[in-house]
Design an enzyme around this catalytic site. Structure first.
Site, PDB file in Angstrom:
ATOM      1  N   LYS A  94       0.858  -1.177   0.000  1.00 23.85           N
ATOM      2  CA  LYS A  94       0.000   0.000   0.000  1.00 23.85           C
ATOM      3  C   LYS A  94       0.895   1.227   0.000  1.00 23.85           C
ATOM      4  O   LYS A  94       2.074   1.166   0.395  1.00 23.85           O
ATOM      5  CB  LYS A  94      -0.884   0.007   1.243  1.00 23.85           C
ATOM      6  N   GLY A 194     -20.416   6.626   5.030  1.00 21.95           N
ATOM      7  CA  GLY A 194     -19.515   6.988   3.941  1.00 21.95           C
ATOM      8  C   GLY A 194     -20.243   6.943   2.613  1.00 21.95           C
ATOM      9  O   GLY A 194     -20.719   5.891   2.188  1.00 21.95           O
ATOM     10  N   GLY A 196     -18.935   7.843  -0.398  1.00 18.69           N
ATOM     11  CA  GLY A 196     -17.987   7.958  -1.514  1.00 18.69           C
ATOM     12  C   GLY A 196     -18.383   7.033  -2.647  1.00 18.69           C
ATOM     13  O   GLY A 196     -19.526   6.565  -2.727  1.00 18.69           O
ATOM     14  N   VAL A 198     -17.593   3.880  -3.363  1.00 18.93           N
ATOM     15  CA  VAL A 198     -18.023   2.548  -2.962  1.00 18.93           C
ATOM     16  C   VAL A 198     -19.329   2.622  -2.172  1.00 18.93           C
ATOM     17  O   VAL A 198     -20.269   1.859  -2.418  1.00 18.93           O
ATOM     18  CB  VAL A 198     -16.936   1.843  -2.127  1.00 18.93           C
TER      19      VAL A 198
END
Length: 367
Positions: A94, A194, A196, A198
């Site tokens: 990552k 969330g 966003g 996704v």
């Protein structure tokens, strides 16, 4: 003789890398700095036994460099187990870029980061994540071949978010099957934290199935827009004590922690966020004791990496969706394994992943 006493905060800085709690025998950590573009980035390569370390690049305005280092260590470790439990021949890596993606990001910065990725000669392959986009991956592709998630017009798999959301949806249905006896989510109260890329796509799947969807996001305008688009409700209270059937964390990690875990009322936790358990060994057990069915995040959010893996091995979109749909079956297997061995679902998923890595390591050593 004077004995110097260090506070816990000071002690963590005595060994700033190997002494971090998140350091888990990582193979390599690369610090990237470029004065001209303002780039400050960290690449974490956790494990490459199964293959090259693939994982997205997150751009975030961290409070300090220690926070950024901790994040990249936790995220890269999670990618190792995500690929392993999903059956992909990939290792875990990552990267994080320190900065506000809406203000600080420039094409020059992204290109320079791509050059750092290229310098690792394929040991790390990047992709998009929070704060980066498909367009950013296209820029990186100009300077290195070690990037996935490039646009479809350039032969890539495009934005992985829809496939990630589909995998989370499949994992959520499996968790509902385990907890409620049916994977039909119609009428179930689901809180998505969330909104966003996704989170929004997950809301779309839930709305189509007839779930009673609530959305919470720190960006009120985004929340309102997604709610209106899919007929969902905006949630304004305390997320963790919400009286819902399913809690779906789809923002940043560690939302299951010492402060929140005792207020949870949801019966199922299934979301896209990475590292949802602040302390895996403690909070996984507490969820189990509370009777909350936890679908391990690094399993059910694996749709994105399944999608970009297609760019490496060459399968098509239909195969990527088929593999992502299989997250449903794997999730049920992990719940069964956890019950059979009287362990947490997190421990069960980790056991499967670690066994696969150990077997491959043994094979590699015998060659």
């Amino acid at each position: 003789m004077v004995t110097e006493v260090l506070t816990p905060a000071e002690l963590s800085k005595v060994d700033p890398v190997f002494g971090q709690l998140s350091f888990d025998n990582h193979e390599q950590i690369v610090f990237c700095n470029d004065k001209d573009t303002g780039l400050k980035a960290i690449i974490g390569i956790h494990n490459t036994v199964l293959g090259p370390a693939l994982g997205g690049t997150r751009m975030w305005k961290y409070n300090n460099e220690w926070e950024a280092l901790n994040d990249v260590l936790r995220l890269s470790r999670g990618m190792t187990y995500k690929s392993a439990v999903t059956g992909l021949n990939l290792g875990g890596g990552k990267a994080v870029i320190i900065g506000d993606s809406k203000i600080d990001k420039t094409p020059e910065m992204i290109i320079k980061f791509g050059q750092y990725v290229n310098s690792l000669s394929g040991k790390y392959i990047t992709a998009e994540d929070v704060g980066t986009t498909t367009a950013d991956m296209d820029l990186i592709r100009d300077v290195t071949s070690f990037v996935t998630g490039v646009s479809e017009s350039r032969g890539g798999s495009g934005n992985p978010s829809p496939v990630t959301a589909y995998g989370v949806f499949m994992g959520m249905k499996a968790a509902a099957k385990y907890k409620f006896g049916s994977d039909n989510l119609e009428g179930k109260k689901v809180l998505v934290q969330g909104a966003g890329h996704v989170g929004e796509t997950l809301v779309s799947h839930l709305a189509k199935e007839g779930a009673d969807v609530y959305i919470f996001d720190i960006h009120e305008d985004k929340t309102q827009a997604v709610a209106q688009k899919y007929g969902a409700k905006v949630f304004t209270g305390d997320v963790y004590s919400a009286d819902v059937d399913i809690y779906a964390p789809c923002a940043l990690g560690a939302t299951i922690n010492d402060e929140t875990i005792h207020t949870l009322k949801a019966k199922v936790i299934a979301g896209a966020a990475n590292n949802q358990l602040a302390i895996e060994q403690i909070h996984g057990v507490l969820l189990q004791e509370k009777g909350i069915a936890y679908a391990p995040d690094f399993l059910i959010n694996a749709g994105g990496i399944i999608n970009v893996y297609a760019e490496i091995v060459g399968y098509d979109k239909a195969e990527a969706l088929r593999r992502t749909e299989n997250i449903y079956n794997t999730t049920l297997e992990i719940f069964a394994l956890a019950d059979q061995n009287k362990i947490t679902t997190h421990q069960a998923a980790m056991a499967i992943a670690e066994r696969r890595i150990a077997e491959r390591k043994l094979q590699n050593s015998s060659k």
